[in-house]
Enzyme design. Structure first.
Site, PDB file in Angstrom:
ATOM      1  N   LEU A 127       0.853  -1.212  -0.232  1.00  0.00           N
ATOM      2  CA  LEU A 127      -0.021   0.201   0.165  1.00  0.00           C
ATOM      3  C   LEU A 127       0.841   1.159   0.059  1.00  0.00           C
ATOM      4  O   LEU A 127       0.573   2.303  -0.542  1.00  0.00           O
ATOM      5  CB  LEU A 127      -0.858  -0.017   1.156  1.00  0.00           C
ATOM      6  CG  LEU A 127      -1.984  -1.125   1.203  1.00  0.00           C
ATOM      7  CD1 LEU A 127      -2.910  -0.961   2.401  1.00  0.00           C
ATOM      8  CD2 LEU A 127      -2.960  -1.005  -0.089  1.00  0.00           C
TER       9      LEU A 127
ATOM     10  N   SER B 197       1.877  -7.154   8.654  1.00  0.00           N
ATOM     11  CA  SER B 197       0.639  -7.344   7.925  1.00  0.00           C
ATOM     12  C   SER B 197      -0.120  -8.591   7.906  1.00  0.00           C
ATOM     13  O   SER B 197      -1.190  -8.577   7.125  1.00  0.00           O
ATOM     14  CB  SER B 197       0.908  -6.387   6.525  1.00  0.00           C
ATOM     15  OG  SER B 197       1.418  -7.067   5.932  1.00  0.00           O
TER      16      SER B 197
ATOM     17  N   SER C 241      -7.272  -3.233  10.714  1.00  0.00           N
ATOM     18  CA  SER C 241      -7.530  -4.466   9.944  1.00  0.00           C
ATOM     19  C   SER C 241      -8.949  -5.069  10.307  1.00  0.00           C
ATOM     20  O   SER C 241      -9.379  -4.806  11.484  1.00  0.00           O
ATOM     21  CB  SER C 241      -6.505  -5.469   9.982  1.00  0.00           C
ATOM     22  OG  SER C 241      -6.859  -6.567   9.178  1.00  0.00           O
TER      23      SER C 241
ATOM     24  N   TYR D   5      -2.236 -10.950  15.081  1.00  0.00           N
ATOM     25  CA  TYR D   5      -2.371  -9.747  14.238  1.00  0.00           C
ATOM     26  C   TYR D   5      -3.474  -8.976  14.623  1.00  0.00           C
ATOM     27  O   TYR D   5      -3.254  -7.908  14.846  1.00  0.00           O
ATOM     28  CB  TYR D   5      -2.279 -10.242  12.751  1.00  0.00           C
ATOM     29  CG  TYR D   5      -2.488  -9.256  11.900  1.00  0.00           C
ATOM     30  CD1 TYR D   5      -1.654  -8.118  11.452  1.00  0.00           C
ATOM     31  CD2 TYR D   5      -3.408  -9.295  10.996  1.00  0.00           C
ATOM     32  CE1 TYR D   5      -1.752  -7.278  10.768  1.00  0.00           C
ATOM     33  CE2 TYR D   5      -3.735  -8.527   9.861  1.00  0.00           C
ATOM     34  CZ  TYR D   5      -2.983  -7.229   9.911  1.00  0.00           C
ATOM     35  OH  TYR D   5      -3.057  -6.251   8.646  1.00  0.00           O
TER      36      TYR D   5
HETATM   37  P1  NAI Z   1       3.073  -4.557   3.879  1.00  0.00           P
HETATM   38  O1  NAI Z   1       3.334  -5.715   4.432  1.00  0.00           O
HETATM   39  O2  NAI Z   1       3.300  -4.759   2.408  1.00  0.00           O
HETATM   40  O3  NAI Z   1       3.700  -3.273   4.257  1.00  0.00           O
HETATM   41  C1  NAI Z   1       4.018  -3.280   5.632  1.00  0.00           C
HETATM   42  C2  NAI Z   1       5.302  -2.236   5.514  1.00  0.00           C
HETATM   43  O4  NAI Z   1       5.657  -2.123   7.101  1.00  0.00           O
HETATM   44  C3  NAI Z   1       6.625  -3.107   5.031  1.00  0.00           C
HETATM   45  O5  NAI Z   1       7.173  -2.408   3.990  1.00  0.00           O
HETATM   46  C4  NAI Z   1       7.318  -3.381   6.289  1.00  0.00           C
HETATM   47  O6  NAI Z   1       8.891  -3.472   5.866  1.00  0.00           O
HETATM   48  C5  NAI Z   1       7.166  -2.550   7.219  1.00  0.00           C
HETATM   49  N1  NAI Z   1       7.182  -2.750   8.497  1.00  0.00           N
HETATM   50  C6  NAI Z   1       7.274  -3.923   9.137  1.00  0.00           C
HETATM   51  N2  NAI Z   1       7.781  -4.105  10.139  1.00  0.00           N
HETATM   52  C7  NAI Z   1       8.457  -2.804  10.399  1.00  0.00           C
HETATM   53  C8  NAI Z   1       9.171  -2.355  11.560  1.00  0.00           C
HETATM   54  N3  NAI Z   1       9.480  -3.162  12.592  1.00  0.00           N
HETATM   55  N4  NAI Z   1       9.602  -1.017  11.420  1.00  0.00           N
HETATM   56  C9  NAI Z   1       9.284  -0.329  10.316  1.00  0.00           C
HETATM   57  N5  NAI Z   1       8.392  -0.774   9.162  1.00  0.00           N
HETATM   58  C10 NAI Z   1       8.301  -2.086   9.146  1.00  0.00           C
HETATM   59  O7  NAI Z   1       1.424  -4.392   4.042  1.00  0.00           O
HETATM   60  P2  NAI Z   1       0.458  -3.435   3.243  1.00  0.00           P
HETATM   61  O8  NAI Z   1      -0.701  -4.723   2.454  1.00  0.00           O
HETATM   62  O9  NAI Z   1       1.138  -2.580   2.497  1.00  0.00           O
HETATM   63  O10 NAI Z   1      -0.279  -3.044   4.316  1.00  0.00           O
HETATM   64  C11 NAI Z   1      -0.082  -1.799   5.085  1.00  0.00           C
HETATM   65  C12 NAI Z   1      -0.728  -1.550   6.435  1.00  0.00           C
HETATM   66  O11 NAI Z   1      -2.265  -1.907   6.104  1.00  0.00           O
HETATM   67  C13 NAI Z   1      -0.421  -2.364   7.328  1.00  0.00           C
HETATM   68  O12 NAI Z   1      -0.067  -2.055   8.693  1.00  0.00           O
HETATM   69  C14 NAI Z   1      -1.330  -3.696   7.361  1.00  0.00           C
HETATM   70  O13 NAI Z   1      -1.688  -4.431   8.548  1.00  0.00           O
HETATM   71  C15 NAI Z   1      -2.723  -2.820   6.816  1.00  0.00           C
HETATM   72  N6  NAI Z   1      -3.737  -3.567   6.030  1.00  0.00           N
HETATM   73  C16 NAI Z   1      -3.655  -3.840   5.135  1.00  0.00           C
HETATM   74  C17 NAI Z   1      -4.499  -4.479   4.228  1.00  0.00           C
HETATM   75  C18 NAI Z   1      -4.325  -4.939   2.817  1.00  0.00           C
HETATM   76  O14 NAI Z   1      -5.403  -5.363   2.057  1.00  0.00           O
HETATM   77  N7  NAI Z   1      -3.296  -4.568   2.167  1.00  0.00           N
HETATM   78  C19 NAI Z   1      -5.764  -5.174   4.919  1.00  0.00           C
HETATM   79  C20 NAI Z   1      -5.711  -4.789   6.311  1.00  0.00           C
HETATM   80  C21 NAI Z   1      -4.809  -3.830   7.112  1.00  0.00           C
HETATM   81  C1  15L Z   2      -4.984  -8.016   6.392  1.00  0.00           C
HETATM   82  O1  15L Z   2      -5.082  -7.340   7.371  1.00  0.00           O
HETATM   83  C2  15L Z   2      -3.849  -8.063   5.657  1.00  0.00           C
HETATM   84  O2  15L Z   2      -3.012  -7.103   5.813  1.00  0.00           O
HETATM   85  C3  15L Z   2      -3.885  -8.370   3.890  1.00  0.00           C
HETATM   86  O3  15L Z   2      -2.483  -8.897   3.637  1.00  0.00           O
HETATM   87  C4  15L Z   2      -5.078  -9.074   3.725  1.00  0.00           C
HETATM   88  O4  15L Z   2      -4.854 -10.559   3.897  1.00  0.00           O
HETATM   89  C5  15L Z   2      -6.103  -8.536   4.341  1.00  0.00           C
HETATM   90  O5  15L Z   2      -6.167  -8.436   5.719  1.00  0.00           O
HETATM   91  C6  15L Z   2      -7.438  -9.479   4.050  1.00  0.00           C
HETATM   92  O6  15L Z   2      -8.080  -9.765   4.929  1.00  0.00           O
HETATM   93  O7  15L Z   2      -7.659 -10.022   3.086  1.00  0.00           O
END
Ligand code: NAI
Ligand code: 15L
Length: 273
Positions: free
Chosen positions: A22, A82, A118, A143
């Site tokens: 994202l 995530s 989430s 999580y």
């Molecule tokens: P992602 O896993 O691709 O990105 C998360 C980023 O956080 C990564 O670049 C990672 O290096 C960084 N990160 C992890 N641990 C870290 C640390 N200790 N210190 C600094 N940075 C750290 O996940 P995505 O899909 O981009 O999601 C972004 C956010 O949105 C996350 O918090 C995730 O939980 C939340 N989210 C995303 C969903 C989705 O469908 N993409 C669904 C629900 C929540």
């Molecule tokens: C999340 O919270 C995760 O970050 C994402 O990778 C997806 O798995 C999403 O939920 C989901 O429920 O589809």
């Protein structure tokens, strides 16, 4: 070239998690709307463009996070683990890290944050229930529990210090729904961008929890309690329905992943620490 009013509407912004799925998608979209964008992640990121600063650091590094929030008006906090993982991994970024972010916000006078929560905060509701953000949390794993912590922490920082947060319980934000479940949970990147802008610009948000899903036909979440944000999703998973149903013609109704909103997350673990 003079900046258009919309390009300055978000002020000086910090985006964490900028190297993630994202973060990479949103970085350019947010840069176009800010006077200054600081992007951060523990992983390497693309070099800074004009109007940007790139800071590589871990969320659990308290001193680094305090420096990170210096001089910004608002934060979009996407950084963290995530997916479902052993608790020892989750705790660093999603518990200690989010605490560091809020303490830094307090010390530096940052008045508004958006926290990427989430749908897994409420993953143990069933797929035949429609819920809203006023209902009790039912996390489906470490999580989801960590995201519930972030929501509660941000509520405390609002109640005690008046720091406003919009917690977005993101469904599934990917280029398109990956499976039948995501016909309900899908959030387009465009709708997410518009939700971020609404969250950062609505005059008063207090502590708001909103589910992040597009205008899908199948609905598990009622966003009436967050209508004050002035956000209405514009996209829909419906154009993907025929293909997703054809790819999964039969669902095993005894499978917890089909029963619960969490989907496959209910099969993750137990993990040995
Ligand atoms: P992602 O896993 O691709 O990105 C998360 C980023 O956080 C990564 O670049 C990672 O290096 C960084 N990160 C992890 N641990 C870290 C640390 N200790 N210190 C600094 N940075 C750290 O996940 P995505 O899909 O981009 O999601 C972004 C956010 O949105 C996350 O918090 C995730 O939980 C939340 N989210 C995303 C969903 C989705 O469908 N993409 C669904 C629900 C929540
Ligand atoms: C999340 O919270 C995760 O970050 C994402 O990778 C997806 O798995 C999403 O939920 C989901 O429920 O589809």
């Amino acid at each position: 070239m003079p900046a258009s009013p919309s390009s300055l509407s978000l002020g000086r912004l910090l985006l964490t998690g900028a190297a993630g799925g994202l973060g990479k998608e949103l970085r350019g979209r947010l840069r176009a709307r800010t006077s200054f964008l600081r992007v951060s992640d523990v992983a390497a990121m693309a070099p800074a463009q004009e109007g940007e600063e790139v800071v590589q650091c871990a969320l659990e590094d308290r001193a680094a996070v305090h420096a990170l929030l210096q001089g910004v008006d608002a934060v979009v906090h996407l950084g963290g683990v995530s997916t479902e993982q052993p608790f020892d991994q989750i705790v660093q970024a999603n518990i200690i890290g989010v605490y560091n972010v809020y303490e830094a916000a307090r010390k530096h006078g940052v008045k508004r944050l958006v926290f990427a929560s989430s749908n897994h905060v409420t993953g143990y509701y069933r797929q035949d229930e429609v819920i809203d953000a006023t209902m009790p949390v039912r996390p489906d794993g470490h999580y989801g529990i960590s995201k519930a912590f972030g929501e509660n922490l941000s509520r405390f920082y609002f109640d005690r210090y008046g720091i406003e947060t919009v917690c977005i319980r993101i469904g599934s934000s990917f280029p398109e729904p990956a499976d039948r479940r995501m016909l309900a949970t899908w959030l387009s990147y465009g709708d997410l961008e518009r939700l971020l802008v609404a969250s950062l610009t609505a005059p008063v948000v207090g502590h708001t929890i909103v589910y992040g899903m597009s205008d899908n036909e199948t609905v598990w979440w009622d966003n009436t309690p967050a209508r004050h944000l002035g956000w209405r999703p514009q996209d829909s998973s419906e154009p993907f329905r025929a293909a997703k149903e054809a790819a999964q013609p039969r669902l095993d109704l005894n499978d917890p992943a089909v029963l619960y909103q969490a989907g496959g997350f209910v099969h993750k673990g137990p993990f040995e620490n």
